[in-house]
Design a protein around this motif. Structure first.
Motif, PDB file in Angstrom:
ATOM      1  N   ASN A 173       0.844  -1.187   0.000  1.00 31.10           N
ATOM      2  CA  ASN A 173       0.000   0.000   0.000  1.00 31.10           C
ATOM      3  C   ASN A 173       0.882   1.242   0.000  1.00 31.10           C
ATOM      4  O   ASN A 173       1.683   1.444   0.908  1.00 31.10           O
ATOM      5  CB  ASN A 173      -0.895  -0.011   1.247  1.00 31.10           C
ATOM      6  N   LEU A 174       0.761   2.065  -1.047  1.00 27.89           N
ATOM      7  CA  LEU A 174       1.441   3.352  -1.079  1.00 27.89           C
ATOM      8  C   LEU A 174       0.450   4.373  -0.554  1.00 27.89           C
ATOM      9  O   LEU A 174      -0.506   4.745  -1.232  1.00 27.89           O
ATOM     10  CB  LEU A 174       1.880   3.680  -2.511  1.00 27.89           C
ATOM     11  N   ASP A 175       0.669   4.853   0.666  1.00 22.69           N
ATOM     12  CA  ASP A 175      -0.407   5.548   1.368  1.00 22.69           C
ATOM     13  C   ASP A 175       0.143   6.310   2.556  1.00 22.69           C
ATOM     14  O   ASP A 175       1.106   5.874   3.210  1.00 22.69           O
ATOM     15  CB  ASP A 175      -1.429   4.507   1.856  1.00 22.69           C
ATOM     16  N   LEU A 224      -0.854  -4.329  -5.547  1.00 21.21           N
ATOM     17  CA  LEU A 224      -0.350  -2.979  -5.332  1.00 21.21           C
ATOM     18  C   LEU A 224      -1.530  -2.026  -5.287  1.00 21.21           C
ATOM     19  O   LEU A 224      -2.310  -1.946  -6.239  1.00 21.21           O
ATOM     20  CB  LEU A 224       0.599  -2.575  -6.466  1.00 21.21           C
ATOM     21  N   THR A 225      -1.656  -1.310  -4.177  1.00 21.48           N
ATOM     22  CA  THR A 225      -2.765  -0.380  -4.026  1.00 21.48           C
ATOM     23  C   THR A 225      -2.198   1.005  -3.738  1.00 21.48           C
ATOM     24  O   THR A 225      -1.362   1.180  -2.850  1.00 21.48           O
ATOM     25  CB  THR A 225      -3.740  -0.857  -2.925  1.00 21.48           C
ATOM     26  N   ILE A 226      -2.611   1.972  -4.555  1.00 25.44           N
ATOM     27  CA  ILE A 226      -2.046   3.327  -4.499  1.00 25.44           C
ATOM     28  C   ILE A 226      -3.119   4.299  -4.064  1.00 25.44           C
ATOM     29  O   ILE A 226      -4.082   4.556  -4.789  1.00 25.44           O
ATOM     30  CB  ILE A 226      -1.492   3.751  -5.872  1.00 25.44           C
ATOM     31  N   ASP A 227      -2.952   4.841  -2.863  1.00 31.41           N
ATOM     32  CA  ASP A 227      -3.802   5.935  -2.404  1.00 31.41           C
ATOM     33  C   ASP A 227      -3.065   7.216  -2.772  1.00 31.41           C
ATOM     34  O   ASP A 227      -1.952   7.457  -2.298  1.00 31.41           O
ATOM     35  CB  ASP A 227      -4.025   5.839  -0.896  1.00 31.41           C
ATOM     36  N   GLY A 244      -6.115  16.884  -5.370  1.00 28.05           N
ATOM     37  CA  GLY A 244      -7.469  16.374  -5.555  1.00 28.05           C
ATOM     38  C   GLY A 244      -7.731  15.064  -4.861  1.00 28.05           C
ATOM     39  O   GLY A 244      -8.087  14.066  -5.502  1.00 28.05           O
ATOM     40  N   VAL A 245      -7.552  15.051  -3.537  1.00 28.70           N
ATOM     41  CA  VAL A 245      -7.832  13.880  -2.715  1.00 28.70           C
ATOM     42  C   VAL A 245      -8.591  14.330  -1.473  1.00 28.70           C
ATOM     43  O   VAL A 245      -8.616  15.514  -1.148  1.00 28.70           O
ATOM     44  CB  VAL A 245      -6.535  13.138  -2.309  1.00 28.70           C
ATOM     45  N   SER A 246      -9.170  13.370  -0.773  1.00 23.54           N
ATOM     46  CA  SER A 246      -9.945  13.718   0.415  1.00 23.54           C
ATOM     47  C   SER A 246      -9.077  14.333   1.506  1.00 23.54           C
ATOM     48  O   SER A 246      -9.488  15.267   2.195  1.00 23.54           O
ATOM     49  CB  SER A 246     -10.668  12.480   0.953  1.00 23.54           C
ATOM     50  N   ALA A 247      -7.837  13.804   1.655  1.00 22.49           N
ATOM     51  CA  ALA A 247      -6.946  14.270   2.720  1.00 22.49           C
ATOM     52  C   ALA A 247      -5.572  14.592   2.140  1.00 22.49           C
ATOM     53  O   ALA A 247      -4.661  13.765   2.196  1.00 22.49           O
ATOM     54  CB  ALA A 247      -6.827  13.197   3.816  1.00 22.49           C
ATOM     55  N   PRO A 248      -5.367  15.791   1.569  1.00 28.24           N
ATOM     56  CA  PRO A 248      -4.076  16.138   0.973  1.00 28.24           C
ATOM     57  C   PRO A 248      -2.947  16.069   1.992  1.00 28.24           C
ATOM     58  O   PRO A 248      -3.125  16.388   3.170  1.00 28.24           O
ATOM     59  CB  PRO A 248      -4.285  17.575   0.483  1.00 28.24           C
ATOM     60  N   ALA A 257      -6.619   4.802  -5.883  1.00 28.28           N
ATOM     61  CA  ALA A 257      -7.733   5.291  -5.068  1.00 28.28           C
ATOM     62  C   ALA A 257      -7.608   6.775  -4.756  1.00 28.28           C
ATOM     63  O   ALA A 257      -6.518   7.354  -4.772  1.00 28.28           O
ATOM     64  CB  ALA A 257      -7.794   4.501  -3.752  1.00 28.28           C
ATOM     65  N   GLU A 258      -8.757   7.348  -4.441  1.00 30.07           N
ATOM     66  CA  GLU A 258      -8.917   8.678  -3.837  1.00 30.07           C
ATOM     67  C   GLU A 258      -8.781   9.844  -4.795  1.00 30.07           C
ATOM     68  O   GLU A 258      -8.686  11.000  -4.350  1.00 30.07           O
ATOM     69  CB  GLU A 258      -7.975   8.863  -2.636  1.00 30.07           C
ATOM     70  N   LEU A 259      -8.795   9.611  -6.104  1.00 31.48           N
ATOM     71  CA  LEU A 259      -8.819  10.734  -7.043  1.00 31.48           C
ATOM     72  C   LEU A 259     -10.195  11.393  -6.989  1.00 31.48           C
ATOM     73  O   LEU A 259     -11.203  10.779  -7.304  1.00 31.48           O
ATOM     74  CB  LEU A 259      -8.516  10.241  -8.462  1.00 31.48           C
TER      75      LEU A 259
END
Length: 339
Positions: A155-157, A245-248, A259-263, A292-294
């Motif tokens: 997770n890149l987060d 691989l999951t990219i937040d 442009g994300v919920s929590a910059p 995720a989160e775009l």
């Protein structure tokens, strides 16, 4: 491998369009090679599926709008130039429009499992980070995994997303995975790169330690920390046979991804994130990716969409050129019959 019918989606795919500089391979862009016809692609080709959901973000008390992320990410990717010909399938979108996130997860899982079983490299376009659990359901429901296949989740987060909440949200997907793995008699092999200490409570760090999570903080992932980051990724790849691989996108600095919920006030430089993506893709290991989160409503000059598209582009171009390391031959998956 011939194309097969995939699980139905909620929103049918539409043809991609973008800049066109003329005919020939020297002018190829993504919109030239993406088809909405499963018969036009074969095993090894990439398949995109969208997850139009910000229900998890809403439940997590974040800023909604990520349900429009798949549209914006496709648009940003469409005109990117390809160095060589690929083929790709757009399978359409799963949409959570009624608040039923759990049902959306199940539908996404079925769609991802079918695409994986047909031999595709799969990229899931989110959506809030609740998308990660639906992607995981697709992996565990596919024939890609058996008792001897080691799954690794990277997770890149900026966040662990290990919240212990009464209902699933964008803050719970990896605890959901950990509980599913425990129920199956396994331990979740979960690694996180880019964790922000101010954005994660002591409880979350303790949960991560209890679950055996390996992580690097954002302050350990700067452009001068190349050796540390490379070693972390190498250790991760050595620990698994199949990669999720999951990219937040909030792992990136706010200047690159507003442009994300929590910059992120600090974040991991895009140079480092792209380097990690390239290393994962070049391993040749079977790969499932979700982004995720775009949130287009919060984006500035399409910076976040363009950053996300560049990461997806780098992953797919690199993985297409990498020698494939196949998992052991597996029997055809047995799917339960439905009415």
């Amino acid at each position: 491998m011939p194309a097969v019918a995939t699980a139905p989606v909620d929103v049918a795919p539409t043809a991609w369009s973008g800049r066109d500089d003329g005919p020939g391979a020297e002018h190829l862009r993504w919109h030239h090679v993406v088809s909405v016809d499963p018969a036009a692609v074969t095993a090894g080709d990439v398949a995109f599926v969208g997850f139009r959901s910000d229900e998890g973000v809403r439940r997590n008390k974040g800023r909604p709008g990520a349900a429009d992320g798949p549209r914006a990410l496709r648009a940003a990717l469409a005109s990117m130039a390809l160095p060589s010909r690929q083929r790709a399938l757009d399978a359409g979108d799963i949409e959570v429009a009624d608040g039923d996130l759990e049902g959306g997860h199940a539908r996404l899982g079925r769609a991802v499992a079918d695409l994986l079983d047909d031999g595709h490299r799969v990229v899931v376009l989110g959506g809030g980070h609740e998308v990660a659990y639906g992607s995981y359901l697709g992996l565990t429901g596919s024939g890609l995994l058996d008792d001897d296949t080691r799954l690794g989740v990277l997770n890149l987060d900026a966040h662990f997303d290990l919240r212990d909440e009464p209902v699933p949200s964008s803050g719970t997907p990896f605890l959901q995975m950990a509980r599913d793995e425990q129920a199956a008699g396994r331990r979740l092999n979960y690694w996180v790169l880019g964790v922000s200490q101010p954005s994660n409570t002591t409880t979350l760090f303790r949960t991560a330690d209890r679950l055996g999570v390996r992580y690097l903080t954002d302050t350990e992932c700067g452009t001068l920390d190349r050796e540390r980051v490379d070693a972390f990724v190498e250790e991760f790849l050595a620990s698994c046979d199949v990669v999720h691989l999951t990219i937040d996108l909030d792992v990136l600095p706010a200047a690159a991804a507003p442009g994300v919920s929590a910059p992120a006030a600090y974040g991991v430089p895009i140079e480092t994130v792209e380097r990690v993506c390239a290393a994962i893709a070049s391993s040749g290991k079977p790969l499932l990716v979700d982004v995720a989160e775009l949130n287009p409503s919060l984006d500035v000059d399409q910076r976040t969409a363009r950053a996300a598209a560049r990461l997806v582009h780098r992953l797919l171009v690199t993985s297409a050129a990498a020698p494939v390391r196949a998992t052991p031959e597996l029997p055809e998956p047995q799917r339960p019959e439905t009415d």
